[in-house]
Design an enzyme around this catalytic site. Structure first.
Site, PDB file in Angstrom:
ATOM      1  N   GLU A   1       0.837  -1.189   0.000  1.00 47.08           N
ATOM      2  CA  GLU A   1       0.000   0.000   0.000  1.00 47.08           C
ATOM      3  C   GLU A   1       0.882   1.254   0.000  1.00 47.08           C
ATOM      4  OE1 GLU A   1      -1.930   0.045   3.783  1.00 47.08           O
ATOM      5  OE2 GLU A   1      -2.562   2.123   3.603  1.00 47.08           O
TER       6      GLU A   1
ATOM      7  N   ASP B   1      -0.888  -1.474   6.060  1.00 43.09           N
ATOM      8  CA  ASP B   1      -0.796  -1.001   7.441  1.00 43.09           C
ATOM      9  C   ASP B   1      -1.699  -1.833   8.345  1.00 43.09           C
ATOM     10  OD1 ASP B   1       0.858   0.972   6.595  1.00 43.09           O
ATOM     11  OD2 ASP B   1      -0.659   2.569   6.608  1.00 43.09           O
TER      12      ASP B   1
ATOM     13  N   ASP C   1      -3.825  -1.003  10.440  1.00 43.25           N
ATOM     14  CA  ASP C   1      -4.904  -0.203  11.028  1.00 43.25           C
ATOM     15  C   ASP C   1      -6.170  -0.350  10.177  1.00 43.25           C
ATOM     16  OD1 ASP C   1      -4.375   1.185   8.747  1.00 43.25           O
ATOM     17  OD2 ASP C   1      -3.777   3.053   9.721  1.00 43.25           O
TER      18      ASP C   1
ATOM     19  N   ASP D   1      -7.653   1.630   8.024  1.00 44.96           N
ATOM     20  CA  ASP D   1      -7.461   1.961   6.615  1.00 44.96           C
ATOM     21  C   ASP D   1      -6.732   0.850   5.880  1.00 44.96           C
ATOM     22  OD1 ASP D   1      -8.757   4.274   6.350  1.00 44.96           O
ATOM     23  OD2 ASP D   1      -6.975   5.576   6.226  1.00 44.96           O
TER      24      ASP D   1
END
Ligand code: 0RA
Length: 650
Positions: free
Chosen positions: A438, A516, A518, A520
């Site tokens: 990403e 990541d 998290d 998102d």
């Protein structure tokens, strides 16, 4: 007869036959995968399905309407049904209780009951004796004719002859088993969701049956054990509504039929929605036939023939300048076909493709009749369907142009790889890995940190296209998606089969999604997974797709430091350092330097890759439509409750 005398008699008849039975059981323990597929998490859960299938058989024979399942505190599982109860009288040939034969003789199943043909079956329909052989302990209790009978086993070996243990008003069978840790080394822990999903599916496939599950390891907010009861009065019709609950229907009702054609019980239900995806699910004897087969081709043929005839007669196609293909009739279609076949022949790589020729015309006829009636009685729905088909045909022509353009571009740039790809030097695909990362910045770090011999990096820009909501030509025109196709080396499908992949051209055998840790990041991971699920499902099924697991924390004190992947690990580390350590929370991959990313997430010796598997294709389809569809509330709730990929990961 007193119990004592009974024992005596049975000792005498424990002869050649029971030794043979033992050998069968030994073989199961020596080669468990031959019987249950594997000894991982999947095989572990199959034990439950196998036991439940015996109760389902009893329900299909018309003698049982309730099945209860418990996951006990020690991860043993209890399955109880209110059927006739496994017979406990002496089995003439074997000379021991019929119950003991069912439990200890491989392949005995219910077969000694000549009248009931066995149509249900687990992955291989192998019988409860296989579960017994692979269980550290198992106890069977039969309630029959006012009495309770019991027998226990360890690793398939009988501990004592069937004995009467009291009186009862109940009728039925109760089996409790604990998987053997010597066999199931990877895990002996049951996943509630996995079992609940399968039991829900079984309740839709066997309407009228009540199936419950209780998890005695976990309590809900009210202090009660986690529990669900599944019951469907309308069967497949309700299954369709459940599956399509997050999509917008195009027609007023679910179209369905149930009946027998050439002695084959056939059930079909279908609906059209506003999406562009085709969702066909097929079952034979309650088994999901992932690879399709004759029943599915029969469905397709019946659907195409009848809709085409209707559309031709309607005059709506008169001004059309291009042809309509089979695919066009299935855009936005969600359908389930379920047949019961006495002697199913399973083919294909995973033995989930139905081969029986005679089933094709049975299903095709059933579908034609069903549709003929529906279209006749619902002319406005009929018109909506034909319009949808025409739109699909138009889109297909646009998609063909886009696809041709992509393929031409690839050829013109010398079959070139995407500019953003940092390839590895190794040529053997089996040894190669590609990380889909990403963002360009994390991509840069990964590029520095990797082992360039066998690890390639493809950075993806921000949020990739949500293919759940996009038409095919938009998908093929999307740059990030084209980069994935060209980097992997597989070509975009043909016009006949837009999802066909040429896996032999695959350039990397491990495709690792690295995002990541998290919300998102998991959203992006889900977008990428949705793309793989809808457009490259074969890749997932062949086991090529993985998710990287970057750490969440760096725990440091003095010259000691270590990484933690969750809060528990973080606290334990802190404690082991004597408390008050400095804790850095990684908000994204970008906060790690190349060395850290390599050591924690990319280096084969250290990292944990989670292989993406589809353990219930029907449920996976529903989850993706929910996660990526229009309805926001269920999606938010789900994302908040789960690590996003939890439900599609075995
Ligand atoms: C064979 C014959 C009969 C019952 C069963 C098998 C049976 C097997 C299982 C396995 C789980 N639950 C079950 N319930 C029943 C019945 C023969 C008779 O009563 O006449």
């Amino acid at each position: 007869m007193s119990d004592e005398k009974k024992d005596e008699k049975e000792i005498k008849v424990y002869g050649a036959d029971s030794i043979q039975a033992l050998e069968g059981m030994e073989h199961v323990r020596m080669r468990p995968s031959m019987y249950i597929g594997d000894v991982g998490v999947r095989g572990l859960h199959h034990l439950v399905y196998e036991v439940v299938d015996n109760s389902i058989d009893e329900a299909m024979a018309g003698y049982c309407d309730t099945i209860d399942v418990w996951i006990n505190e020690d991860n043993s599982v209890t399955v109880k049904d209110n059927g006739r109860g496994i017979p406990v009288d002496m089995h003439k040939k074997e000379g021991v209780s019929a119950l003991e034969v069912v439990m200890t003789k491989i392949g005995a199943g219910g077969k000694f009951d000549k009248d009931s043909y066995k149509v249900s079956g687990g992955l291989h329909g192998v019988g409860v004796s296989v579960v017994n052989a692979l269980s550290g302990s198992l106890k069977a209790t039969v309630h029959r004719d006012g009495k309770m009978w019991e027998q226990e086993y360890e690793r398939g070996k009988t501990l004592y002859p069937v004995k009467s243990v009291g009186e009862t008003d109940y009728r039925g069978t109760v089996v409790t088993f604990k998987p053997d840790h010597e066999i199931f080394k990877e895990s002996q822990v049951y996943n509630y969701e996995t079992l609940a999903n399968r039991l829900r599916e079984l309740s839709f496939l066997n309407k009228g049956l009540t199936i419950s599950i209780t998890d005695k390891r976990n309590k809900d907010e009210k202090g009660e054990f986690v529990h669900e009861t599944f019951h469907s009065e309308e069967g497949l019709k309700e299954f369709i509504r459940y599956l399509d609950g997050n999509r917008e229907p195009l027609i007023s009702e679910v179209i369905s039929m149930e009946g027998e054609k050439n002695d084959i019980p056939v059930e079909v239900a279908m609906v059209y929605n506003t999406s562009f995806n085709e969702n066909l699910h097929s079952y034979v004897n309650n088994i999901n036939t992932h690879e399709g087969g004759t029943h599915l081709s029969g469905f397709r043929r019946g659907l195409t023939t009848m809709l085409k005839r209707y559309a031709d007669n309607s005059g709506m196609l008169d001004k059309l300048k291009f042809d309509i293909s089979g695919d066009d009739f299935r855009e936005g279609l969600t359908a389930i076909v379920s047949v019961k076949v006495a002697e199913p022949q399973f083919e294909g790589q995973t033995k989930t493709k139905l081969g029986n020729r005679e089933v094709s015309s049975a299903v095709s006829q059933a579908v034609s009749e069903m549709l003929e009636n529906y279209l006749e009685e619902h002319p406005s729905d009929a018109k909506i369907i034909v319009q949808k088909v025409i739109l699909a045909a138009q889109a297909r022509h646009a998609a063909r142009k886009a696809r041709e353009m992509v393929q031409r571009k690839t050829v013109m740039s010398g079959g070139g790889l995407p500019g953003k790809l940092s390839d590895c030097s190794e040529q053997d695909p089996e040894k190669c890995e590609v990380f889909l990362v990403e963002g360009d910045s994390a991509g840069g770090t990964a590029k520095q940190g990797r082992d360039r011999k066998f690890q390639a990096i493809l950075p993806l820009r921000g949020k990739i296209l949500n293919v759940e909501k996009a038409m095919q030509h938009k998908v093929f025109e999307n740059e990030e998606i084209r980069n994935i196709f060209t980097a992997l080396g597989v070509t975009i499908g043909t016009e006949e089969d837009s999802k066909a992949l040429n896996l032999e051209k695959l350039r990397y055998h491990k495709i690792v999604i690295m995002c990541d840790a998290d919300v998102d990041g998991s959203h992006i991971a889900t977008l990428i997974l949705t793309f793989f699920f809808r457009y490259m499902k074969d890749l997932i099924e062949a086991g090529h797709v993985y998710i990287a697991t970057p750490p969440l924390y760096l725990v440091k004190k003095g010259n000691k430091k270590a990484y933690a992947w969750n809060d528990k690990e973080r606290d334990e580390l802190n404690e082991s350092y004597g408390g008050s350590a400095t804790i850095q929370r990684y908000k994204g991959l970008g906060e790690m330097n190349a060395e850290q990313l390599w050591v924690t997430t990319m280096k084969p010796e250290n990292r944990t890759l989670r292989q993406v598997t589809i353990d219930n294709g029907t449920e996976a389809d529903r989850v993706f439509s929910m996660l990526m569809g229009d309805e926001v509330p269920p999606r938010r709730e789900f994302i908040e409750k789960n690590a996003v990929y939890a439900n599609i990961d075995a």
